[in-house]
Structure formats: structure tokens, C-alpha cells
Write a protein that holds these residues in place. Structure first.
Motif, PDB file in Angstrom:
ATOM      1  N   PRO A 197     -25.306   2.530  -9.075  1.00 54.21           N
ATOM      2  CA  PRO A 197     -24.741   2.341 -10.410  1.00 54.21           C
ATOM      3  C   PRO A 197     -24.125   3.610 -10.999  1.00 54.21           C
ATOM      4  O   PRO A 197     -23.212   3.538 -11.815  1.00 54.21           O
ATOM      5  N   GLU A 198     -24.584   4.776 -10.563  1.00 56.53           N
ATOM      6  CA  GLU A 198     -24.039   6.018 -11.122  1.00 56.53           C
ATOM      7  C   GLU A 198     -22.615   6.300 -10.646  1.00 56.53           C
ATOM      8  O   GLU A 198     -21.899   7.084 -11.262  1.00 56.53           O
ATOM      9  N   ALA A 199     -22.178   5.637  -9.581  1.00 57.88           N
ATOM     10  CA  ALA A 199     -20.823   5.838  -9.066  1.00 57.88           C
ATOM     11  C   ALA A 199     -19.882   4.706  -9.478  1.00 57.88           C
ATOM     12  O   ALA A 199     -18.822   4.528  -8.885  1.00 57.88           O
ATOM     13  N   SER A 200     -20.258   3.980 -10.508  1.00 52.73           N
ATOM     14  CA  SER A 200     -19.459   2.793 -10.868  1.00 52.73           C
ATOM     15  C   SER A 200     -18.054   3.146 -11.332  1.00 52.73           C
ATOM     16  O   SER A 200     -17.108   2.398 -11.067  1.00 52.73           O
ATOM     17  N   GLY A 201     -17.865   4.273 -11.993  1.00 48.26           N
ATOM     18  CA  GLY A 201     -16.529   4.657 -12.463  1.00 48.26           C
ATOM     19  C   GLY A 201     -15.569   4.913 -11.309  1.00 48.26           C
ATOM     20  O   GLY A 201     -14.426   4.444 -11.314  1.00 48.26           O
ATOM     21  N   ASP A 202     -16.040   5.661 -10.309  1.00 51.02           N
ATOM     22  CA  ASP A 202     -15.208   5.944  -9.138  1.00 51.02           C
ATOM     23  C   ASP A 202     -14.921   4.679  -8.347  1.00 51.02           C
ATOM     24  O   ASP A 202     -13.789   4.458  -7.893  1.00 51.02           O
ATOM     25  N   ILE A 203     -15.920   3.848  -8.171  1.00 48.29           N
ATOM     26  CA  ILE A 203     -15.743   2.615  -7.404  1.00 48.29           C
ATOM     27  C   ILE A 203     -14.762   1.693  -8.111  1.00 48.29           C
ATOM     28  O   ILE A 203     -13.879   1.106  -7.481  1.00 48.29           O
ATOM     29  N   ARG A 204     -14.896   1.578  -9.424  1.00 46.58           N
ATOM     30  CA  ARG A 204     -14.010   0.701 -10.196  1.00 46.58           C
ATOM     31  C   ARG A 204     -12.560   1.176 -10.115  1.00 46.58           C
ATOM     32  O   ARG A 204     -11.649   0.369  -9.927  1.00 46.58           O
ATOM     33  N   SER A 205     -12.344   2.478 -10.232  1.00 49.74           N
ATOM     34  CA  SER A 205     -10.973   2.973 -10.190  1.00 49.74           C
ATOM     35  C   SER A 205     -10.363   2.784  -8.803  1.00 49.74           C
ATOM     36  O   SER A 205      -9.191   2.414  -8.679  1.00 49.74           O
ATOM     37  N   ASN A 206     -11.148   3.019  -7.757  1.00 46.81           N
ATOM     38  CA  ASN A 206     -10.647   2.776  -6.402  1.00 46.81           C
ATOM     39  C   ASN A 206     -10.358   1.299  -6.175  1.00 46.81           C
ATOM     40  O   ASN A 206      -9.396   0.952  -5.474  1.00 46.81           O
ATOM     41  N   MET A 207     -11.185   0.430  -6.745  1.00 52.80           N
ATOM     42  CA  MET A 207     -10.973  -1.003  -6.604  1.00 52.80           C
ATOM     43  C   MET A 207      -9.665  -1.423  -7.272  1.00 52.80           C
ATOM     44  O   MET A 207      -8.893  -2.198  -6.711  1.00 52.80           O
ATOM     45  N   ILE A 208      -9.395  -0.893  -8.447  1.00 57.50           N
ATOM     46  CA  ILE A 208      -8.180  -1.256  -9.175  1.00 57.50           C
ATOM     47  C   ILE A 208      -6.944  -0.774  -8.432  1.00 57.50           C
ATOM     48  O   ILE A 208      -5.949  -1.508  -8.311  1.00 57.50           O
ATOM     49  N   VAL A 209      -6.998   0.439  -7.888  1.00 59.27           N
ATOM     50  CA  VAL A 209      -5.854   0.959  -7.125  1.00 59.27           C
ATOM     51  C   VAL A 209      -5.615   0.112  -5.876  1.00 59.27           C
ATOM     52  O   VAL A 209      -4.472  -0.249  -5.558  1.00 59.27           O
ATOM     53  N   SER A 210      -6.668  -0.222  -5.155  1.00 62.06           N
ATOM     54  CA  SER A 210      -6.524  -1.039  -3.943  1.00 62.06           C
ATOM     55  C   SER A 210      -5.981  -2.423  -4.268  1.00 62.06           C
ATOM     56  O   SER A 210      -5.108  -2.946  -3.552  1.00 62.06           O
ATOM     57  N   ALA A 211      -6.482  -3.034  -5.326  1.00 62.57           N
ATOM     58  CA  ALA A 211      -6.002  -4.360  -5.718  1.00 62.57           C
ATOM     59  C   ALA A 211      -4.539  -4.310  -6.131  1.00 62.57           C
ATOM     60  O   ALA A 211      -3.763  -5.223  -5.822  1.00 62.57           O
ATOM     61  N   ALA A 212      -4.129  -3.246  -6.811  1.00 60.98           N
ATOM     62  CA  ALA A 212      -2.731  -3.116  -7.225  1.00 60.98           C
ATOM     63  C   ALA A 212      -1.822  -2.955  -6.010  1.00 60.98           C
ATOM     64  O   ALA A 212      -0.713  -3.511  -5.977  1.00 60.98           O
ATOM     65  N   LEU A 213      -2.270  -2.204  -5.007  1.00 64.50           N
ATOM     66  CA  LEU A 213      -1.465  -2.047  -3.794  1.00 64.50           C
ATOM     67  C   LEU A 213      -1.314  -3.369  -3.042  1.00 64.50           C
ATOM     68  O   LEU A 213      -0.227  -3.702  -2.571  1.00 64.50           O
ATOM     69  N   ILE A 214      -2.388  -4.121  -2.941  1.00 67.31           N
ATOM     70  CA  ILE A 214      -2.313  -5.423  -2.272  1.00 67.31           C
ATOM     71  C   ILE A 214      -1.407  -6.363  -3.044  1.00 67.31           C
ATOM     72  O   ILE A 214      -0.596  -7.092  -2.462  1.00 67.31           O
ATOM     73  N   GLU A 215      -1.518  -6.358  -4.355  1.00 67.31           N
ATOM     74  CA  GLU A 215      -0.675  -7.221  -5.180  1.00 67.31           C
ATOM     75  C   GLU A 215       0.799  -6.841  -5.040  1.00 67.31           C
ATOM     76  O   GLU A 215       1.668  -7.708  -5.002  1.00 67.31           O
ATOM     77  N   GLY A 216       1.073  -5.547  -4.946  1.00 69.31           N
ATOM     78  CA  GLY A 216       2.457  -5.098  -4.769  1.00 69.31           C
ATOM     79  C   GLY A 216       3.045  -5.559  -3.447  1.00 69.31           C
ATOM     80  O   GLY A 216       4.194  -6.002  -3.382  1.00 69.31           O
ATOM     81  N   VAL A 217       2.259  -5.474  -2.386  1.00 63.44           N
ATOM     82  CA  VAL A 217       2.733  -5.934  -1.075  1.00 63.44           C
ATOM     83  C   VAL A 217       2.955  -7.443  -1.086  1.00 63.44           C
ATOM     84  O   VAL A 217       3.942  -7.944  -0.542  1.00 63.44           O
ATOM     85  N   ALA A 218       2.059  -8.187  -1.716  1.00 64.94           N
ATOM     86  CA  ALA A 218       2.226  -9.641  -1.794  1.00 64.94           C
ATOM     87  C   ALA A 218       3.455 -10.006  -2.618  1.00 64.94           C
ATOM     88  O   ALA A 218       4.203 -10.919  -2.258  1.00 64.94           O
ATOM     89  N   PHE A 219       3.681  -9.287  -3.702  1.00 62.00           N
ATOM     90  CA  PHE A 219       4.871  -9.538  -4.523  1.00 62.00           C
ATOM     91  C   PHE A 219       6.137  -9.254  -3.729  1.00 62.00           C
ATOM     92  O   PHE A 219       7.108 -10.008  -3.788  1.00 62.00           O
ATOM     93  N   PHE A 220       6.133  -8.177  -2.955  1.00 56.90           N
ATOM     94  CA  PHE A 220       7.278  -7.835  -2.112  1.00 56.90           C
ATOM     95  C   PHE A 220       7.528  -8.947  -1.091  1.00 56.90           C
ATOM     96  O   PHE A 220       8.675  -9.330  -0.852  1.00 56.90           O
ATOM     97  N   ALA A 221       6.461  -9.477  -0.474  1.00 57.11           N
ATOM     98  CA  ALA A 221       6.613 -10.553   0.510  1.00 57.11           C
ATOM     99  C   ALA A 221       7.172 -11.816  -0.127  1.00 57.11           C
ATOM    100  O   ALA A 221       8.033 -12.490   0.458  1.00 57.11           O
ATOM    101  N   VAL A 222       6.727 -12.145  -1.327  1.00 61.74           N
ATOM    102  CA  VAL A 222       7.242 -13.341  -2.012  1.00 61.74           C
ATOM    103  C   VAL A 222       8.710 -13.157  -2.381  1.00 61.74           C
ATOM    104  O   VAL A 222       9.517 -14.085  -2.259  1.00 61.74           O
ATOM    105  N   ILE A 223       9.101 -11.955  -2.789  1.00 57.21           N
ATOM    106  CA  ILE A 223      10.503 -11.688  -3.116  1.00 57.21           C
ATOM    107  C   ILE A 223      11.374 -11.810  -1.873  1.00 57.21           C
ATOM    108  O   ILE A 223      12.471 -12.377  -1.920  1.00 57.21           O
ATOM    109  N   ILE A 224      10.908 -11.298  -0.744  1.00 55.32           N
ATOM    110  CA  ILE A 224      11.660 -11.424   0.505  1.00 55.32           C
ATOM    111  C   ILE A 224      11.827 -12.896   0.872  1.00 55.32           C
ATOM    112  O   ILE A 224      12.911 -13.334   1.276  1.00 55.32           O
ATOM    113  N   CYS A 225      10.781 -13.684   0.708  1.00 51.79           N
ATOM    114  CA  CYS A 225      10.878 -15.122   0.995  1.00 51.79           C
ATOM    115  C   CYS A 225      11.861 -15.799   0.040  1.00 51.79           C
ATOM    116  O   CYS A 225      12.606 -16.693   0.450  1.00 51.79           O
ATOM    117  N   ALA A 226      11.865 -15.397  -1.225  1.00 46.00           N
ATOM    118  CA  ALA A 226      12.817 -15.964  -2.186  1.00 46.00           C
ATOM    119  C   ALA A 226      14.242 -15.581  -1.823  1.00 46.00           C
ATOM    120  O   ALA A 226      15.169 -16.391  -1.967  1.00 46.00           O
TER     121      ALA A 226
END
Length: 88
Positions: free
Chosen positions: A54-83
Motif C-alpha cells: 500500500p505504501e507504493a500506491s502512488g507510483d503504481i497508480r501513475s505507472n498504471m495510468i501511463v500504461s493504459a494511455a499508451l494502450i488506448e493510443g495504440v488502439a485508437f491508431f488501429a481504429v483510425i487505420i481501419c476507418a
């Protein structure tokens, strides 16, 4: 006779367009499903890590948000290519 030949060539040429539309739809769907699974696994792993340390929750949360944003960006790019395949 030449008019019939031109119509036949046009009808055969448009068959590939239908397959491209189907492929673009399948590709966009796979990109969305893959991103959803990936972000879900990131969230689950982050919650597990926060429960263990629990003491590392700030670091874990920030890394989680960055990773999720990168995955979302790649998925958005793939959907745009399909469009682009679908409409161009």
C-alpha cells in the motif's frame, strides 16, 4: 458487347472492396477488444500490487495510468487505420 464487358469488369473489381470493408470492421473490433482486455489486466495487476504494498500506491497508480494511455493510443491508431481503409 463492349458495354457488357465494362460492366463485368466493374462488378468483378468491386468484390475486393466488400472484403476490405469486412476486414476493416474485423480489425477495428479486434483492436477495441484487445485494448479492453489489456487495460483490464493492467487494472487488475495494479490493484493486486497496491494490496501487497500500500505504501507504493502512488507510483503504481501513475505507472498504471501511463500504461493504459499508451494502450488506448495504440488502439485508437488501429481504429483510425481501419476507418481509413474503409472510407478511402
Amino acid at each position: 458487347m463492349s458495354t457488357l464487358l465494362i460492366l463485368l469488369q466493374e462488378s468483378v473489381g468491386n468484390v475486393g472492396l466488400g472484403l476490405a470493408e469486412i476486414g476493416a470492421g474485423i480489425g477495428a473490433g479486434l483492436a477495441a477488444v484487445g485494448a479492453g482486455i489489456g487495460i483490464g489486466r493492467i487494472g487488475a495487476s495494479a490493484m493486486e500490487a497496491i494490496a501487497r504494498q500500500p505504501e507504493a500506491s502512488g507510483d503504481i497508480r501513475s505507472n498504471m495510468i501511463v500504461s493504459a494511455a499508451l494502450i488506448e493510443g495504440v488502439a485508437f491508431f488501429a481504429v483510425i487505420i481501419c476507418a481509413l481503409i474503409l472510407f478511402v
